[in-house]
Design a protein around this motif. Structure first.
Motif, PDB file in Angstrom:
ATOM      1  N   UNK A  27      -7.823  -2.566  13.043  1.00  0.00           N
ATOM      2  CA  UNK A  27      -6.420  -2.456  13.427  1.00  0.00           C
ATOM      3  C   UNK A  27      -5.512  -2.043  12.269  1.00  0.00           C
ATOM      4  N   UNK A  28      -6.052  -1.993  11.055  1.00  0.00           N
ATOM      5  CA  UNK A  28      -5.253  -1.556   9.910  1.00  0.00           C
ATOM      6  C   UNK A  28      -5.038  -0.048  10.013  1.00  0.00           C
ATOM      7  N   UNK A  29      -3.813   0.393   9.832  1.00  0.00           N
ATOM      8  CA  UNK A  29      -3.471   1.794  10.072  1.00  0.00           C
ATOM      9  C   UNK A  29      -4.130   2.727   9.057  1.00  0.00           C
ATOM     10  N   UNK A  30      -4.320   3.972   9.488  1.00  0.00           N
ATOM     11  CA  UNK A  30      -4.919   4.994   8.639  1.00  0.00           C
ATOM     12  C   UNK A  30      -4.053   5.255   7.404  1.00  0.00           C
ATOM     13  N   UNK A  31      -2.738   5.198   7.553  1.00  0.00           N
ATOM     14  CA  UNK A  31      -1.837   5.433   6.428  1.00  0.00           C
ATOM     15  C   UNK A  31      -2.051   4.391   5.337  1.00  0.00           C
ATOM     16  N   UNK A  32      -2.125   3.121   5.712  1.00  0.00           N
ATOM     17  CA  UNK A  32      -2.315   2.066   4.716  1.00  0.00           C
ATOM     18  C   UNK A  32      -3.676   2.180   4.037  1.00  0.00           C
ATOM     19  N   UNK A  33      -4.700   2.557   4.801  1.00  0.00           N
ATOM     20  CA  UNK A  33      -6.026   2.721   4.205  1.00  0.00           C
ATOM     21  C   UNK A  33      -6.043   3.870   3.207  1.00  0.00           C
ATOM     22  N   UNK A  34      -5.398   4.975   3.545  1.00  0.00           N
ATOM     23  CA  UNK A  34      -5.355   6.124   2.646  1.00  0.00           C
ATOM     24  C   UNK A  34      -4.504   5.839   1.414  1.00  0.00           C
ATOM     25  N   UNK A  35      -3.449   5.067   1.597  1.00  0.00           N
ATOM     26  CA  UNK A  35      -2.572   4.716   0.481  1.00  0.00           C
ATOM     27  C   UNK A  35      -3.300   3.823  -0.517  1.00  0.00           C
ATOM     28  N   UNK A  36      -4.188   2.957   0.005  1.00  0.00           N
ATOM     29  CA  UNK A  36      -4.984   2.098  -0.870  1.00  0.00           C
ATOM     30  C   UNK A  36      -4.185   0.964  -1.474  1.00  0.00           C
ATOM     31  N   UNK A  37      -4.704   0.416  -2.547  1.00  0.00           N
ATOM     32  CA  UNK A  37      -4.046  -0.729  -3.198  1.00  0.00           C
ATOM     33  C   UNK A  37      -2.750  -0.304  -3.880  1.00  0.00           C
ATOM     34  N   UNK A  38      -1.713  -1.109  -3.670  1.00  0.00           N
ATOM     35  CA  UNK A  38      -0.418  -0.884  -4.316  1.00  0.00           C
ATOM     36  C   UNK A  38      -0.170  -1.987  -5.329  1.00  0.00           C
ATOM     37  N   UNK A  39       0.301  -1.603  -6.502  1.00  0.00           N
ATOM     38  CA  UNK A  39       0.704  -2.573  -7.515  1.00  0.00           C
ATOM     39  C   UNK A  39       2.223  -2.512  -7.620  1.00  0.00           C
ATOM     40  N   UNK A  40       2.878  -3.589  -7.209  1.00  0.00           N
ATOM     41  CA  UNK A  40       4.334  -3.634  -7.175  1.00  0.00           C
ATOM     42  C   UNK A  40       4.833  -4.534  -8.296  1.00  0.00           C
ATOM     43  N   UNK A  41       5.479  -3.988  -9.319  1.00  0.00           N
ATOM     44  CA  UNK A  41       5.990  -4.838 -10.392  1.00  0.00           C
ATOM     45  C   UNK A  41       7.080  -5.769  -9.877  1.00  0.00           C
ATOM     46  N   UNK A  42       7.163  -6.949 -10.487  1.00  0.00           N
ATOM     47  CA  UNK A  42       8.153  -7.934 -10.057  1.00  0.00           C
ATOM     48  C   UNK A  42       9.561  -7.352 -10.080  1.00  0.00           C
ATOM     49  N   UNK A  43       9.842  -6.501 -11.055  1.00  0.00           N
ATOM     50  CA  UNK A  43      11.176  -5.924 -11.183  1.00  0.00           C
ATOM     51  C   UNK A  43      11.562  -4.992 -10.051  1.00  0.00           C
ATOM     52  N   UNK A  44      10.584  -4.588  -9.220  1.00  0.00           N
ATOM     53  CA  UNK A  44      10.885  -3.708  -8.087  1.00  0.00           C
ATOM     54  C   UNK A  44      11.260  -4.492  -6.834  1.00  0.00           C
ATOM     55  N   UNK A  45      11.114  -5.812  -6.884  1.00  0.00           N
ATOM     56  CA  UNK A  45      11.333  -6.636  -5.688  1.00  0.00           C
ATOM     57  C   UNK A  45      12.774  -7.097  -5.560  1.00  0.00           C
ATOM     58  N   UNK A  46      13.254  -7.086  -4.329  1.00  0.00           N
ATOM     59  CA  UNK A  46      14.563  -7.668  -4.024  1.00  0.00           C
ATOM     60  C   UNK A  46      14.410  -8.989  -3.274  1.00  0.00           C
ATOM     61  N   UNK A  47      13.261  -9.222  -2.642  1.00  0.00           N
ATOM     62  CA  UNK A  47      13.069 -10.475  -1.905  1.00  0.00           C
ATOM     63  C   UNK A  47      11.751 -10.493  -1.158  1.00  0.00           C
ATOM     64  N   UNK A  48      11.394 -11.660  -0.642  1.00  0.00           N
ATOM     65  CA  UNK A  48      10.174 -11.849   0.133  1.00  0.00           C
ATOM     66  C   UNK A  48      10.462 -12.895   1.200  1.00  0.00           C
ATOM     67  N   UNK A  49       9.862 -12.747   2.364  1.00  0.00           N
ATOM     68  CA  UNK A  49      10.122 -13.689   3.450  1.00  0.00           C
ATOM     69  C   UNK A  49       8.881 -13.845   4.313  1.00  0.00           C
ATOM     70  N   UNK A  50       8.851 -14.954   5.067  1.00  0.00           N
ATOM     71  CA  UNK A  50       7.785 -15.230   6.021  1.00  0.00           C
ATOM     72  C   UNK A  50       8.415 -15.457   7.384  1.00  0.00           C
TER      73      UNK A  50
END
Length: 294
Positions: A27-50
């Motif tokens: 069920x994981x989309x083809x776009x996410x599979x092709x994009x692969x692993x992403x490394x997001x630096x903490x400084x790029x984040x504005x927030x996180x939620x559940x």
């Protein structure tokens, strides 16, 4: 280190960056599979939620405006299955997800990461060379040139001109729109001194998209090109139309003193926990109390 492993993917946080790895579930989309692993630096984040539901929930990352060329190129039009900054969480893992959210939020507070926009990309964008076939053509990009080739479904008037090669230096903009309802989507490149508003079906600098499985992959080409164009914030800053006198900042509110004191308290708690004075449970309770006051 905080980590959550799900069928949808794995998110890990080491205090400095988040690693987002797509799952291998069907069920994981083809776009996410092709994009692969992403490394997001903490400084790029504005927030996180559940967001919790009865059977499953969703972790969401919110990036600072201008930090990611993929988000800029797609203009927030990536739907949920293709959005790499969302993770489906099973209800029995809500506790782990809440801990993950707390760890990321605490790091954002301790590092005093602002939530405002940035003037440079903090993520590199998709790697090149890459080539995607969808809709009425194939779009390829090697880092310097864009190659557009047509197939048998291309409108005759557009195909008659043959394949197109566009130099990156001649590109002033790129836009990606997914197909929606009865409206087709497109990947379009704006060429310097040759703007056009003709439909993508007839535009030799655009690929028309019809909503098929591989269409979202064209967003990768858009993002790879966008990452190598001047950042929009810097381009705007050099525009004489936008050259306005700087507005003085507002006086610092007195309540910020309390905020700084709470940040110092968080650091003290972390030191006490690392030295063994506070147990894991005592540290968690004390940290939650400080965060609630914030």
């Amino acid at each position: 280190m905080a980590e959550i492993i799900q069928k949808d993917g794995t998110w890990a946080f080491d205090g400095d960056a988040l690693r987002l790895t797509p799952g291998r579930d069907k069920n994981v989309s083809l776009l996410r599979k092709e994009l692969g692993e992403l490394v997001v630096p903490l400084g790029a984040l504005a927030g996180v939620s559940l967001e919790q539901g009865k059977k499953a929930g969703r972790l969401r990352l919110r990036l600072r405006d201008g930090a990611d060329p993929l988000l800029h190129a797609t203009g927030g039009r990536l739907t949920e299955p293709h959005d790499p900054y969302q993770l489906i969480v099973e209800s029995d893992r809500y506790g782990v997800a809440e801990y993950f959210v707390d760890e990321v939020r605490s790091a954002l507070l301790l590092d005093q990461v602002p939530a405002g926009p940035v003037d440079a990309y903090l993520l590199p964008g998709p790697s090149v060379p890459l080539s995607v076939s969808a809709g009425d053509g194939t779009a390829g990009f090697d880092g310097e040139r864009i190659r557009l080739e047509w197939n048998w479904k291309t409108e005759d008037a557009k195909a008659a001109a043959g394949a197109r090669t566009l130099a990156l230096a001649d590109i002033t903009g790129v836009e990606w729109h997914p197909a929606a309802g009865l409206e087709n989507g497109h990947l379009r490149f704006t060429v310097r001194h040759a703007p056009t508003k003709i439909p993508p079906k007839y535009d030799p600098n655009a690929v028309e998209l019809w909503g098929f499985k591989k269409d979202p992959l064209m967003a990768l080409v858009a993002a790879a090109v966008q990452a190598r164009l001047p950042h929009p914030a810097r381009a705007a800053a050099t525009d004489p139309v936008d050259a306005r006198p700087e507005v003085p900042s507002a006086p610092v509110a007195a309540s910020e003193d309390d905020h700084d004191a709470l940040l110092r308290r968080l650091r003290e708690l972390g030191d006490l926990h690392r030295s063994g004075v506070l147990t894991e449970e005592e540290f968690t309770l004390a940290k939650q109390a400080v965060l609630k006051r914030m």
